[in-house]
Design an enzyme around this catalytic site. Structure first.
Site, PDB file in Angstrom:
ATOM      1  N   HIS A  33      -4.335  12.660   0.199  1.00  0.00           N
ATOM      2  CA  HIS A  33      -4.260  11.925   1.470  1.00  0.00           C
ATOM      3  C   HIS A  33      -2.868  12.028   2.084  1.00  0.00           C
ATOM      4  CE1 HIS A  33      -3.142   7.877  -0.664  1.00  0.00           C
ATOM      5  NE2 HIS A  33      -2.084   8.253   0.009  1.00  0.00           N
ATOM      6  N   ASN A  50      -4.835  12.265  -4.305  1.00  0.00           N
ATOM      7  CA  ASN A  50      -6.108  12.830  -3.829  1.00  0.00           C
ATOM      8  C   ASN A  50      -5.937  13.648  -2.552  1.00  0.00           C
ATOM      9  OD1 ASN A  50      -5.697  10.888  -1.911  1.00  0.00           O
ATOM     10  ND2 ASN A  50      -7.596   9.759  -2.254  1.00  0.00           N
ATOM     11  N   ASP A  74       1.712   4.252   8.676  1.00  0.00           N
ATOM     12  CA  ASP A  74       0.557   3.490   8.200  1.00  0.00           C
ATOM     13  C   ASP A  74       0.999   2.103   7.762  1.00  0.00           C
ATOM     14  OD1 ASP A  74       1.911   4.307   5.928  1.00  0.00           O
ATOM     15  OD2 ASP A  74       0.267   5.447   5.067  1.00  0.00           O
ATOM     16  N   GLU A  94      -7.800   9.364   4.039  1.00  0.00           N
ATOM     17  CA  GLU A  94      -8.427   9.701   2.764  1.00  0.00           C
ATOM     18  C   GLU A  94      -9.327  10.925   2.918  1.00  0.00           C
ATOM     19  OE1 GLU A  94      -7.231   8.298   0.334  1.00  0.00           O
ATOM     20  OE2 GLU A  94      -7.307   6.117   0.343  1.00  0.00           O
TER      21      GLU A  94
HETATM   22  C1  GLP Z   1       0.741   5.676   0.059  1.00  0.00           C
HETATM   23  C2  GLP Z   1       1.080   5.943   1.508  1.00  0.00           C
HETATM   24  C3  GLP Z   1       1.275   7.404   1.768  1.00  0.00           C
HETATM   25  C4  GLP Z   1       2.179   8.012   0.726  1.00  0.00           C
HETATM   26  C5  GLP Z   1       1.559   7.874  -0.623  1.00  0.00           C
HETATM   27  C6  GLP Z   1       2.384   8.497  -1.735  1.00  0.00           C
HETATM   28  O1  GLP Z   1      -0.614   5.764  -0.209  1.00  0.00           O
HETATM   29  N1  GLP Z   1       0.106   5.464   2.406  1.00  0.00           N
HETATM   30  O2  GLP Z   1       1.818   7.576   3.061  1.00  0.00           O
HETATM   31  O3  GLP Z   1       2.359   9.361   1.008  1.00  0.00           O
HETATM   32  O4  GLP Z   1       1.409   6.499  -0.879  1.00  0.00           O
HETATM   33  O5  GLP Z   1       3.337   7.577  -2.173  1.00  0.00           O
HETATM   34  P1  GLP Z   1       4.374   7.843  -3.328  1.00  0.00           P
HETATM   35  O6  GLP Z   1       5.517   8.531  -2.683  1.00  0.00           O
HETATM   36  O7  GLP Z   1       4.751   6.455  -3.804  1.00  0.00           O
HETATM   37  O8  GLP Z   1       3.703   8.647  -4.361  1.00  0.00           O
END
Ligand code: GLP
Length: 256
Positions: free
Chosen positions: A138, A136, A67, A143
């Site tokens: 995702h 949430n 992403d 989402e």
């Molecule tokens: C972002 C990314 C996700 C990731 C999420 C959790 O929103 N788009 O791919 O899984 O953050 O990130 P973290 O590891 O910083 O909690």
């Protein structure tokens, strides 16, 4: 879903990195889907260490972004392309072009998401997709409400995600409202999936993903449809699992 619970964030990184290293040792030209987020950082550091000590060679592998934010310059520290390069790829001699990017600054974003899908398809898909999880539920930037058939596309970020990711930016107002994300259908085509989560803030999403119904309300739960998903979490992220003892025992047994 195989669920592996480890005592600490660092033990989770060791377990996850070990699996990536084993794959690249057995198949150096593997195709890896790369995620960003704080949870992935320890893993990338261990992969760099493995490269430096000659344990694994990441220079023949091919990489695919999961992403990217829309409209963030690639030179910005918040650009996922920049993060993947700085946290991992430039340290392991990945050649130029080894990363198939999702360009959040492309003039035609829809075209960019189609281009990415075609490139991924032509390459034969990924062998291993690394994933984190949002509070949430995702995955990538899919989402709640994202369908199991969704493909790489432009998505709007949920308010929860904007607030969770605000600490990377000056303020919540500076967080982009849109992103490009591989779809759930795209992710489900990976031959194997490794989802990593640590900390209590992820406990509810992990319980919904593992023990709840497979529903668009918790996009990660749609991974239940995939035959080869490993979830590696610490005890804090596992704290709301009702079946925690069962999975812990299973993980201990399988780690010898
Ligand atoms: C972002 C990314 C996700 C990731 C999420 C959790 O929103 N788009 O791919 O899984 O953050 O990130 P973290 O590891 O910083 O909690």
């Amino acid at each position: 879903m195989e669920v592996v619970i480890r005592d600490s964030q660092s033990a989770v990184a060791v377990e996850a990195a070990g699996r990536v290293i084993a794959l690249v040792q057995s198949a150096p030209a593997s195709q890896l889907g790369l995620a960003t987020g704080a949870t992935q950082q320890g893993i990338y550091q261990l992969l760099i260490d493995a490269h430096r000590s000659g344990v694994a060679d990441f220079s023949s592998a091919r990489y695919f972004m999961l992403d990217e934010y829309v409209g963030i310059p690639v030179s910005s520290s918040t650009s996922f392309q920049n993060v993947l390069s700085n946290d991992f790829l430039r340290h392991v001699q990945a050649p130029d072009g080894a990363l198939e990017v999702l360009d959040g600054n492309a003039p035609d974003l829809e075209h960019e998401t189609h281009r990415f899908e075609v490139a991924l398809g032509n390459a034969g898909g990924v062998d291993l997709q690394l994933l984190g999880i949002g509070t949430n539920g995702h995955i990538g930037f899919n989402e709640p409400g994202s369908s199991a058939e969704s493909r790489t596309r432009v998505v709007e970020l949920h308010t929860d995600t904007i607030h969770s990711n605000a600490h990377y930016f000056e303020s919540a107002e500076s967080v982009p409202r849109c992103a490009l994300s591989q779809g759930i259908g795209t992710i489900l085509e990976a031959r194997s999936i490794l989802l990593i989560a640590t900390g209590e803030s992820k406990a509810r999403a992990i319980a919904a993903m593992v023990e709840g119904p497979a529903t668009e309300d918790c996009p990660a739960s749609l991974l239940q449809k995939h035959p080869n998903v490993t979830v590696i979490i610490d005890t804090a992220a596992a704290s709301m699992l009702r079946t925690r003892e069962k999975v812990t025992t299973r993980a201990q047994a399988s780690s010898g």
